[in-house]
Design a protein around this motif. Structure first.
Motif, mmCIF file in Angstrom:
data_model
loop_
_atom_site.group_PDB
_atom_site.id
_atom_site.type_symbol
_atom_site.label_atom_id
_atom_site.label_comp_id
_atom_site.label_asym_id
_atom_site.label_seq_id
_atom_site.Cartn_x
_atom_site.Cartn_y
_atom_site.Cartn_z
ATOM 1 N N ARG A 71 19.817 -16.021 -10.324
ATOM 2 C CA ARG A 71 19.533 -16.814 -11.529
ATOM 3 C C ARG A 71 18.717 -15.938 -12.480
ATOM 4 O O ARG A 71 17.813 -15.229 -12.063
ATOM 5 C CB ARG A 71 18.683 -18.026 -11.197
ATOM 6 C CG ARG A 71 19.361 -19.088 -10.421
ATOM 7 C CD ARG A 71 18.331 -20.196 -10.159
ATOM 8 N NE ARG A 71 18.846 -21.219 -9.319
ATOM 9 C CZ ARG A 71 19.383 -22.344 -9.779
ATOM 10 N NH1 ARG A 71 19.447 -22.561 -11.065
ATOM 11 N NH2 ARG A 71 19.840 -23.243 -8.936
ATOM 12 N N ARG A 72 18.993 -16.031 -13.747
ATOM 13 C CA ARG A 72 18.241 -15.260 -14.738
ATOM 14 C C ARG A 72 16.769 -15.718 -14.789
ATOM 15 O O ARG A 72 15.882 -14.932 -15.011
ATOM 16 C CB ARG A 72 18.895 -15.378 -16.111
ATOM 17 C CG ARG A 72 18.216 -14.590 -17.187
ATOM 18 C CD ARG A 72 18.279 -13.103 -16.942
ATOM 19 N NE ARG A 72 17.492 -12.418 -17.962
ATOM 20 C CZ ARG A 72 16.857 -11.286 -17.763
ATOM 21 N NH1 ARG A 72 16.918 -10.677 -16.621
ATOM 22 N NH2 ARG A 72 16.162 -10.733 -18.724
ATOM 23 N N GLU A 73 16.528 -16.992 -14.562
ATOM 24 C CA GLU A 73 15.160 -17.524 -14.643
ATOM 25 C C GLU A 73 14.483 -17.603 -13.274
ATOM 26 O O GLU A 73 13.457 -18.243 -13.124
ATOM 27 C CB GLU A 73 15.167 -18.897 -15.307
ATOM 28 C CG GLU A 73 15.798 -20.004 -14.486
ATOM 29 C CD GLU A 73 17.323 -20.030 -14.451
ATOM 30 O OE1 GLU A 73 17.870 -20.851 -13.707
ATOM 31 O OE2 GLU A 73 17.974 -19.231 -15.145
ATOM 32 N N ASN A 93 12.358 -16.911 -9.859
ATOM 33 C CA ASN A 93 11.158 -16.235 -9.392
ATOM 34 C C ASN A 93 11.600 -15.264 -8.307
ATOM 35 O O ASN A 93 12.295 -15.657 -7.378
ATOM 36 C CB ASN A 93 10.139 -17.227 -8.816
ATOM 37 C CG ASN A 93 9.463 -18.021 -9.897
ATOM 38 O OD1 ASN A 93 9.171 -17.520 -10.974
ATOM 39 N ND2 ASN A 93 9.208 -19.283 -9.620
ATOM 40 N N ASN A 133 8.602 -13.940 -12.608
ATOM 41 C CA ASN A 133 9.754 -14.661 -13.124
ATOM 42 C C ASN A 133 10.596 -13.694 -13.936
ATOM 43 O O ASN A 133 10.094 -13.047 -14.852
ATOM 44 C CB ASN A 133 9.319 -15.843 -13.986
ATOM 45 C CG ASN A 133 10.500 -16.698 -14.387
ATOM 46 O OD1 ASN A 133 11.381 -16.262 -15.111
ATOM 47 N ND2 ASN A 133 10.515 -17.926 -13.897
ATOM 48 N N SER A 134 11.866 -13.612 -13.603
ATOM 49 C CA SER A 134 12.744 -12.628 -14.227
ATOM 50 C C SER A 134 13.043 -12.921 -15.699
ATOM 51 O O SER A 134 13.533 -12.052 -16.408
ATOM 52 C CB SER A 134 14.057 -12.526 -13.449
ATOM 53 O OG SER A 134 14.706 -13.772 -13.410
ATOM 54 N N SER A 135 12.730 -14.117 -16.170
ATOM 55 C CA SER A 135 12.994 -14.436 -17.577
ATOM 56 C C SER A 135 11.742 -14.381 -18.451
ATOM 57 O O SER A 135 11.828 -14.616 -19.650
ATOM 58 C CB SER A 135 13.642 -15.815 -17.689
ATOM 59 O OG SER A 135 12.750 -16.810 -17.266
ATOM 60 N N GLU A 136 10.591 -14.050 -17.859
ATOM 61 C CA GLU A 136 9.345 -14.020 -18.623
ATOM 62 C C GLU A 136 8.723 -12.631 -18.600
ATOM 63 O O GLU A 136 8.515 -12.065 -17.534
ATOM 64 C CB GLU A 136 8.337 -15.006 -18.027
ATOM 65 C CG GLU A 136 8.791 -16.436 -18.070
ATOM 66 C CD GLU A 136 7.842 -17.377 -17.347
ATOM 67 O OE1 GLU A 136 6.787 -16.923 -16.854
ATOM 68 O OE2 GLU A 136 8.162 -18.570 -17.259
ATOM 69 N N THR A 137 8.410 -12.103 -19.779
ATOM 70 C CA THR A 137 7.696 -10.833 -19.847
ATOM 71 C C THR A 137 6.209 -11.121 -20.031
ATOM 72 O O THR A 137 5.826 -12.201 -20.492
ATOM 73 C CB THR A 137 8.196 -9.936 -21.002
ATOM 74 O OG1 THR A 137 8.096 -10.653 -22.228
ATOM 75 C CG2 THR A 137 9.640 -9.510 -20.773
ATOM 76 N N HIS A 196 7.950 -7.050 -17.040
ATOM 77 C CA HIS A 196 7.781 -8.251 -16.228
ATOM 78 C C HIS A 196 6.604 -8.180 -15.263
ATOM 79 O O HIS A 196 6.137 -9.203 -14.781
ATOM 80 C CB HIS A 196 9.064 -8.528 -15.439
ATOM 81 C CG HIS A 196 10.233 -8.804 -16.318
ATOM 82 N ND1 HIS A 196 11.052 -7.816 -16.807
ATOM 83 C CD2 HIS A 196 10.698 -9.962 -16.822
ATOM 84 C CE1 HIS A 196 11.973 -8.359 -17.568
ATOM 85 N NE2 HIS A 196 11.794 -9.652 -17.589
ATOM 86 N N ASP A 221 18.688 -6.801 -17.972
ATOM 87 C CA ASP A 221 19.846 -7.685 -17.981
ATOM 88 C C ASP A 221 21.099 -6.812 -17.849
ATOM 89 O O ASP A 221 21.010 -5.585 -17.791
ATOM 90 C CB ASP A 221 19.874 -8.581 -19.224
ATOM 91 C CG ASP A 221 19.992 -7.818 -20.537
ATOM 92 O OD1 ASP A 221 20.506 -6.672 -20.555
ATOM 93 O OD2 ASP A 221 19.576 -8.367 -21.572
ATOM 94 N N ASP A 261 16.876 -18.976 -5.848
ATOM 95 C CA ASP A 261 16.948 -17.853 -6.779
ATOM 96 C C ASP A 261 18.379 -17.345 -6.921
ATOM 97 O O ASP A 261 18.643 -16.437 -7.692
ATOM 98 C CB ASP A 261 15.988 -16.718 -6.418
ATOM 99 C CG ASP A 261 15.786 -16.488 -4.933
ATOM 100 O OD1 ASP A 261 16.521 -17.054 -4.126
ATOM 101 O OD2 ASP A 261 14.867 -15.741 -4.587
#
Length: 176
Positions: A21-23, A25, A46-50, A63, A81, A131
């Motif tokens: 999942r892109r979002e 953990n 979290n892979s979607s939050e920098t 990240h 990505d 995930d």
């Protein structure tokens, strides 16, 4: 920066693809490449939050960041990505761009994630549950209770009246 790829290997039954999942953990260990004993275990991000950065920061958005003992600079990790991974791997012949683990990959290692690292190396990956997204050969999506940390996963595709499973699941990191 050094590029690392996360690989998965599993035996698939009636599974068309497995994706992160892109979002999600993500949980993994990192080590200081200049020291065998400096390790941070089970780092979660979290892979979607920098991370928030100061206005005049020199580092690109990333990240994860840490400062090893005695180091003047922060070590950083950036999850790429698919487009960024393709650009980073452009000069690497024969390296597949990480995306999904497909039925054609069953029983072999397949890259599912790319990260750029400066001053650290990922050494282990720990699935945390939810995930991953799994698609059956019949097109059904499994998005909940997809726990791959036990080494196998199974469910039932009711729409297509068939079992779906992954077994002998392994993960590893390699420098690209």
């Amino acid at each position: 920066m050094v590029l690392f790829l996360l690989y998965v290997k599993a035996e698939l039954e009636n599974v068309a693809s497995v994706k992160l999942r892109r979002e999600a953990n993500l949980c993994f260990d990192v080590k200081n490449p200049l020291s065998d004993f400096e390790v941070r275990e089970k780092v979660v991000l979290n892979s979607s939050e920098t991370l928030d950065q100061e206005e005049n920061a020199r580092e690109p958005p990333h990240h994860f960041s840490l400062k090893w003992e005695g180091s003047k600079k922060s070590s950083i990790l950036t999850i790429l990505d698919e487009k960024e991974a393709k650009t980073a791997l452009k000069k690497k012949k024969g390296v597949k761009v990480p995306s999904s683990y497909d039925i054609d990959d069953s029983g072999n290692w397949g890259a599912i994630l790319a990260v750029e690292c400066r001053g650290l190396e990922p050494t282990a990956f720990f699935p945390m549950g939810d995930d991953f997204v799994i698609e059956s050969k019949g097109g059904s999506m499994f998005t909940e209770d997809v726990e791959l940390g036990e080494g196998d996963w199974a469910d039932y595709d009711e729409e297509n009246d068939e079992p779906v499973s992954m077994s002998e699941i392994e993960f590893k990191w390699e420098a690209a």
